[in-house]
Write a protein that holds these residues in place. Sequence first.
Motif, short mmCIF file in Angstrom:
data_model
loop_
_atom_site.label_atom_id
_atom_site.label_comp_id
_atom_site.label_asym_id
_atom_site.label_seq_id
_atom_site.Cartn_x
_atom_site.Cartn_y
_atom_site.Cartn_z
N LEU A 122 0.82 -1.20 0.00
CA LEU A 122 0.00 0.00 0.00
C LEU A 122 0.86 1.26 0.00
O LEU A 122 0.54 2.25 -0.67
CB LEU A 122 -0.93 0.00 1.22
N GLN A 123 1.95 1.23 0.75
CA GLN A 123 2.84 2.37 0.76
C GLN A 123 3.49 2.57 -0.61
O GLN A 123 3.71 3.70 -1.04
CB GLN A 123 3.92 2.18 1.84
N ALA A 124 3.76 1.47 -1.28
CA ALA A 124 4.41 1.54 -2.59
C ALA A 124 3.50 2.18 -3.65
O ALA A 124 4.00 2.81 -4.59
CB ALA A 124 4.83 0.14 -3.05
N ILE A 125 2.18 2.07 -3.47
CA ILE A 125 1.26 2.67 -4.45
C ILE A 125 0.76 4.04 -3.99
O ILE A 125 -0.16 4.60 -4.59
CB ILE A 125 0.07 1.73 -4.74
N GLY A 126 1.37 4.56 -2.90
CA GLY A 126 1.12 5.95 -2.55
C GLY A 126 0.28 6.23 -1.33
O GLY A 126 0.00 7.39 -1.03
N PHE A 127 -0.15 5.21 -0.60
CA PHE A 127 -0.98 5.44 0.60
C PHE A 127 -0.09 5.70 1.82
O PHE A 127 0.87 4.94 2.06
CB PHE A 127 -1.89 4.25 0.87
N ASP A 128 -0.40 6.73 2.57
CA ASP A 128 0.28 7.01 3.83
C ASP A 128 -0.42 6.19 4.92
O ASP A 128 -1.31 6.68 5.62
CB ASP A 128 0.22 8.50 4.15
N THR A 129 -0.02 4.95 5.07
CA THR A 129 -0.72 4.03 5.97
C THR A 129 -0.62 4.47 7.42
O THR A 129 -1.50 4.16 8.23
CB THR A 129 -0.17 2.60 5.82
N TYR A 130 0.45 5.18 7.77
CA TYR A 130 0.61 5.63 9.16
C TYR A 130 -0.56 6.54 9.56
O TYR A 130 -1.14 6.39 10.64
CB TYR A 130 1.93 6.37 9.32
N ARG A 131 -0.94 7.47 8.69
CA ARG A 131 -2.03 8.38 9.01
C ARG A 131 -3.37 7.64 9.06
O ARG A 131 -4.21 7.93 9.92
CB ARG A 131 -2.10 9.50 7.96
N TYR A 132 -3.55 6.69 8.18
CA TYR A 132 -4.79 5.91 8.20
C TYR A 132 -4.90 5.11 9.50
O TYR A 132 -5.97 5.07 10.13
CB TYR A 132 -4.85 4.97 7.00
N ARG A 133 -3.80 4.47 9.88
CA ARG A 133 -3.81 3.66 11.09
C ARG A 133 -3.99 4.52 12.34
O ARG A 133 -4.67 4.13 13.29
CB ARG A 133 -2.52 2.84 11.17
N LEU A 134 -3.38 5.71 12.32
CA LEU A 134 -3.53 6.62 13.44
C LEU A 134 -4.99 7.08 13.56
O LEU A 134 -5.55 7.14 14.66
CB LEU A 134 -2.62 7.83 13.28
N ALA A 135 -5.61 7.39 12.44
CA ALA A 135 -7.02 7.79 12.45
C ALA A 135 -7.90 6.67 12.99
O ALA A 135 -8.82 6.91 13.80
CB ALA A 135 -7.47 8.19 11.05
N ALA A 136 -7.63 5.43 12.57
CA ALA A 136 -8.40 4.29 13.07
C ALA A 136 -8.19 4.10 14.57
O ALA A 136 -9.14 3.79 15.31
CB ALA A 136 -8.00 3.02 12.31
N TYR A 137 -6.97 4.31 15.02
CA TYR A 137 -6.66 4.17 16.44
C TYR A 137 -7.41 5.21 17.27
O TYR A 137 -7.95 4.91 18.35
CB TYR A 137 -5.15 4.31 16.65
N VAL A 138 -7.46 6.44 16.78
CA VAL A 138 -8.18 7.51 17.48
C VAL A 138 -9.68 7.22 17.50
O VAL A 138 -10.35 7.39 18.53
CB VAL A 138 -7.90 8.87 16.82
N ILE A 139 -10.22 6.76 16.38
CA ILE A 139 -11.66 6.42 16.33
C ILE A 139 -11.97 5.30 17.32
O ILE A 139 -12.96 5.35 18.06
CB ILE A 139 -12.06 6.02 14.91
N SER A 140 -11.11 4.29 17.34
CA SER A 140 -11.31 3.16 18.24
C SER A 140 -11.26 3.61 19.70
O SER A 140 -12.11 3.21 20.52
CB SER A 140 -10.24 2.10 17.98
N GLY A 141 -10.28 4.43 20.05
CA GLY A 141 -10.15 4.90 21.42
C GLY A 141 -11.33 5.77 21.84
O GLY A 141 -11.81 5.69 22.98
N THR A 142 -11.82 6.60 20.92
CA THR A 142 -12.96 7.47 21.22
C THR A 142 -14.21 6.64 21.49
O THR A 142 -14.97 6.91 22.44
CB THR A 142 -13.21 8.44 20.05
#
Length: 321
Positions: free
Chosen positions: A205-225
């Motif tokens: 996914l990173q190789a095709i241009g996705f910033d997976t760190y930001r996606y995972r961080l957003a999911a982590y924040v949603i989960s914690g909320t």
Amino acid sequence: MSPRNIANVTVLLALAILPPLFYYTGSPFYLDIATRLVCLAIAAVSLNLILGYGGMISFGHAAFIGIGAYAVGIPAYHATYGDFDLIASYNGFFQIGLALVLSALFAFVTGIVCLRTKGVHFIMITMAFSQMAYYLFLSMETYGGDDGLVIDTRSEFPGIALSDPITLYAICFGVLLAALYFVHRLVNSRFGMVIRGAKGNEARLQAIGFDTYRYRLAAYVISGTLCGLAGALLGNFTTFISPEMMGWSRSGELMFMAILGGAGTLVGPVVGAILFIVLEAVLKPFSIYWHLPFGILLILSVAFVRGGLMRLFPARERRHG
């Protein structure tokens, strides 16, 4: 309708019908058990978002339960003594909003650090942050410290009386349904596809241009909320909160629910929560070693039912001929 969807509907219908039925037939104890079950199921569903769909094994998710519960308890404590005009009431919108904001903030700050690691390092650092929060609240003698804090009045909403057990259960169950719908829509969106893809092959996914760190961080924040919301509801139900709610063993119980029921399935964490609460209610009065059957059950599930109990029900109908 597929067998799994039938199982999902059956589980949710049972939760909608049986607890109120027990209450009205003279068994309010079972409604109390069901209310606690639903609150923990919301927390397990939130963990499943990052564990089952995102492959992020968090061993500190109970911290969000504690933060959400204290976001209800601390304003209620000050409201009792009239310390601050801002929170000199039991305003439910303020308390729930505070729980969501603080949980999201804690998830964001810790997630920035945690998601720089992977594997066992991620597991340990999430547990470390959770223990830091645990000892922080443990040291707050003003709010009871290790003895905990009593909430003398539940959150107040216009026209809604949380003091009524049926009303409280209906709200908790409604939040559970909303959480399941939200997670379903999220994991099947483009955002969810990236999270699920990162679990399988993040480098591609990173190789095709996705910033997976930001996606995972957003999911982590949603989960914690979402888990913080579960904590706020649990605090309203128990009317007593303590640092013990956010210990590492509580995080392990949430993982047990998600994994046993079926990580990566929609209603699997709810099934896991049902099994946990039922077994706890049955076994705890007889032995101090009531956790032992949980370990045996989890081992058998991992060994013989790969993916959790909900994997026993196919996601699609089998077609013959």
